[in-house]
Design an enzyme around this catalytic site. Structure first.
Site, PDB file in Angstrom:
ATOM      1  N   SER A   1       0.374  -1.884   0.165  1.00 29.47           N
ATOM      2  CA  SER A   1       0.199   0.329  -0.296  1.00 29.47           C
ATOM      3  C   SER A   1       0.350   1.200  -0.211  1.00 29.47           C
ATOM      4  CB  SER A   1      -0.774  -0.044   1.349  1.00 29.47           C
ATOM      5  OG  SER A   1      -1.745   1.343   1.366  1.00 29.47           O
TER       6      SER A   1
ATOM      7  N   TYR B   1      -0.999  -0.419  10.931  1.00 33.44           N
ATOM      8  CA  TYR B   1      -1.339  -1.198   9.213  1.00 33.44           C
ATOM      9  C   TYR B   1       0.071  -0.224   7.910  1.00 33.44           C
ATOM     10  CZ  TYR B   1      -3.528  -1.332   4.669  1.00 33.44           C
ATOM     11  OH  TYR B   1      -3.585  -1.534   3.173  1.00 33.44           O
TER      12      TYR B   1
HETATM   13  N1  LIG Z   1      -9.198  -0.595  -0.471  1.00 35.37           N
HETATM   14  C1  LIG Z   1      -7.359  -0.501  -0.508  1.00 35.37           C
HETATM   15  O1  LIG Z   1      -7.528   1.105  -0.797  1.00 35.37           O
HETATM   16  C2  LIG Z   1      -6.367  -0.500  -0.387  1.00 35.37           C
HETATM   17  C3  LIG Z   1      -5.334   0.194  -0.502  1.00 35.37           C
HETATM   18  C4  LIG Z   1      -3.930  -0.321  -1.039  1.00 35.37           C
HETATM   19  C5  LIG Z   1      -3.994  -1.364  -0.277  1.00 35.37           C
HETATM   20  N2  LIG Z   1      -4.857  -2.300  -0.282  1.00 35.37           N
HETATM   21  C6  LIG Z   1      -4.794  -4.121   0.131  1.00 35.37           C
HETATM   22  O2  LIG Z   1      -4.784  -4.812  -0.589  1.00 35.37           O
HETATM   23  C7  LIG Z   1      -5.146  -6.108   0.221  1.00 35.37           C
HETATM   24  C8  LIG Z   1      -6.540  -6.008  -0.908  1.00 35.37           C
HETATM   25  O3  LIG Z   1      -7.757  -5.609   0.483  1.00 35.37           O
HETATM   26  P1  LIG Z   1      -9.259  -5.550  -0.083  1.00 35.37           P
HETATM   27  O4  LIG Z   1      -8.865  -4.074   0.253  1.00 35.37           O
HETATM   28  O5  LIG Z   1      -9.745  -5.744  -1.118  1.00 35.37           O
HETATM   29  O6  LIG Z   1     -10.153  -5.697   1.323  1.00 35.37           O
HETATM   30  P2  LIG Z   1     -10.769  -7.007   1.672  1.00 35.37           P
HETATM   31  O7  LIG Z   1     -12.005  -7.240   0.839  1.00 35.37           O
HETATM   32  O8  LIG Z   1     -11.386  -6.606   2.906  1.00 35.37           O
HETATM   33  O9  LIG Z   1      -9.962  -8.068   0.909  1.00 35.37           O
HETATM   34  C9  LIG Z   1      -8.639  -8.227   1.653  1.00 35.37           C
HETATM   35  C10 LIG Z   1      -8.768 -10.232   1.258  1.00 35.37           C
HETATM   36  O10 LIG Z   1      -7.535 -10.375   2.066  1.00 35.37           O
HETATM   37  C11 LIG Z   1      -8.580 -11.907   2.679  1.00 35.37           C
HETATM   38  N3  LIG Z   1      -7.588 -12.114   4.377  1.00 35.37           N
HETATM   39  C12 LIG Z   1      -7.669 -11.392   5.387  1.00 35.37           C
HETATM   40  N4  LIG Z   1      -7.409 -11.925   6.456  1.00 35.37           N
HETATM   41  C13 LIG Z   1      -6.894 -12.865   6.260  1.00 35.37           C
HETATM   42  C14 LIG Z   1      -6.022 -14.821   6.678  1.00 35.37           C
HETATM   43  N5  LIG Z   1      -6.382 -14.441   7.594  1.00 35.37           N
HETATM   44  N6  LIG Z   1      -5.816 -15.497   5.742  1.00 35.37           N
HETATM   45  C15 LIG Z   1      -6.756 -15.440   4.301  1.00 35.37           C
HETATM   46  N7  LIG Z   1      -6.556 -14.424   3.558  1.00 35.37           N
HETATM   47  C16 LIG Z   1      -7.032 -13.199   4.825  1.00 35.37           C
HETATM   48  C17 LIG Z   1     -10.150 -11.517   3.086  1.00 35.37           C
HETATM   49  O11 LIG Z   1     -10.537 -13.046   3.295  1.00 35.37           O
HETATM   50  P3  LIG Z   1     -10.927 -13.671   3.718  1.00 35.37           P
HETATM   51  O12 LIG Z   1     -11.774 -12.662   5.188  1.00 35.37           O
HETATM   52  O13 LIG Z   1     -12.177 -14.619   3.643  1.00 35.37           O
HETATM   53  O14 LIG Z   1     -10.095 -14.148   4.771  1.00 35.37           O
HETATM   54  C18 LIG Z   1      -9.952 -10.880   1.713  1.00 35.37           C
HETATM   55  O15 LIG Z   1     -10.161 -11.826   1.246  1.00 35.37           O
HETATM   56  C19 LIG Z   1      -4.513  -6.098   1.065  1.00 35.37           C
HETATM   57  O16 LIG Z   1      -3.382  -6.493   1.262  1.00 35.37           O
HETATM   58  C20 LIG Z   1      -4.689  -4.396   1.470  1.00 35.37           C
HETATM   59  O17 LIG Z   1      -4.258  -3.775   2.412  1.00 35.37           O
HETATM   60  C21 LIG Z   1      -6.077  -1.770   0.002  1.00 35.37           C
END
Ligand SMILES: NC(=O)c1ccc[n+]([C@@H]2O[C@H](COP(=O)([O-])OP(=O)(O)OC[C@H]3O[C@@H](n4cnc5c(N)ncnc54)[C@H](OP(=O)(O)O)[C@@H]3O)[C@@H](O)[C@H]2O)c1
Length: 255
Positions: free
Chosen positions: A142, A155
């Protein structure tokens, strides 16, 4: 810097964190482009639904913090497909936190999912990639890992460490023909950011983010960052001395 991927037909892609958000959108885009996808995360039902209509999709429920479960999922992929062309670590946890709100359990969970899990994923895959003498591994970190930001007390450091980890991995693996990618999104509207109580500049949809990621893989770039109108500003801020960075970031965020 890395092998380019623009033709996804028949490419075998393992997504860790595919049950929602950016990972779900990426799975859909990859399957539409002809890739075979293996979906991992904890919520099995969501992934089973997502896999419907995706030919050759594998659903491999798995907790990213469980190294033995990662090894078992990799073995199932090898048994089904014979190898992996790309593995993407998207699993992430985010609890906004300020110094006076420190929660130890939440902090430990973020470190486990965002960092230790990513390292375990790399450890599970590296021997396979080296044996294949090809393939790529990617980590979704990120822009919050670029520098200290308000509300990203734990984070931010997990993502900063993940950036450093991916850089170091590239130094080791690129000379051996293995691609390593670092994906740094700005704000994307997912369940993770839905809890933010502040205006998120240059907010993207998960679909936009997935499209940016595929555009990035079509280049050889190590870092895939987006949206550029936001990430370029943060890259400039990253270069400033602290005496300028701190007041500017407080002014921009109101913190
Ligand atoms: N949204 C943003 O603005 C943003 C910006 C920069 C970076 N990111 C990064 O992008 C990535 C995806 O995030 P998102 O925004 O798409 O949010 P999200 O919808 O909450 O996706 C997170 C994913 O991680 C999985 N996860 C969480 N804990 C886990 C565990 N212990 N084992 C296996 N899987 C796990 C969740 O699935 P389960 O709960 O089913 O396990 C889900 O599929 C993350 O790394 C986040 O930090 C997001």
């Amino acid at each position: 810097m890395n092998p380019r991927i623009s033709d996804w037909r028949g490419k075998r892609v393992w997504l860790m964190g595919a049950s929602s958000g950016i990972g779900e959108a990426l799975a859909r885009k990859l399957a539409d482009a002809g890739a075979d996808v293996a979906l991992s995360a904890r919520r099995a039902e969501r992934m089973a639904e997502l896999a419907q209509g995706m030919p050759n999709a594998l659903v491999l429920p798995c907790d990213a913090t469980d190294a033995a479960a990662l090894d078992a999922a990799r073995e199932r992929i090898v048994a089904s497909w014979g190898g992996v062309d790309l593995a993407v670590y998207l699993a992430g946890d985010y609890v906004p936190m300020r110094a006076w709100e420190f929660e130890r359990q939440a902090a430990e969970r973020m470190i486990a999912v965002n960092l230790t899990g990513a390292m375990a994923f790399a450890a599970a895959l590296t021997p396979l990639l080296l044996k294949q003498e090809r393939g790529q591994i990617a980590f979704v970190s990120s822009v919050a890992g670029y520098r200290g930001l308000p509300k990203a007390l734990v984070y931010g450091p997990t993502k900063a460490a993940l950036i450093n980890f991916a850089e170091t991995l590239w130094l080791d693996l690129a000379p051996r023909g293995i691609g390593v990618r670092l994906i740094n999104p700005g704000f994307v509207a997912t369940q993770l950011t839905a809890q933010n109580d502040f205006a998120m500049p240059a907010l993207l949809t998960p679909d936009d983010a997935a499209a940016e990621i595929l555009r990035g893989f079509a280049t050889g770039a190590f870092e895939i960052h987006f949206p550029k109108r936001f990430t370029r500003l943060l890259k400039v801020l990253r270069l400033l001395p602290y005496r300028l960075y701190f007041p500017l970031i407080r002014r921009f965020t109101g913190a």
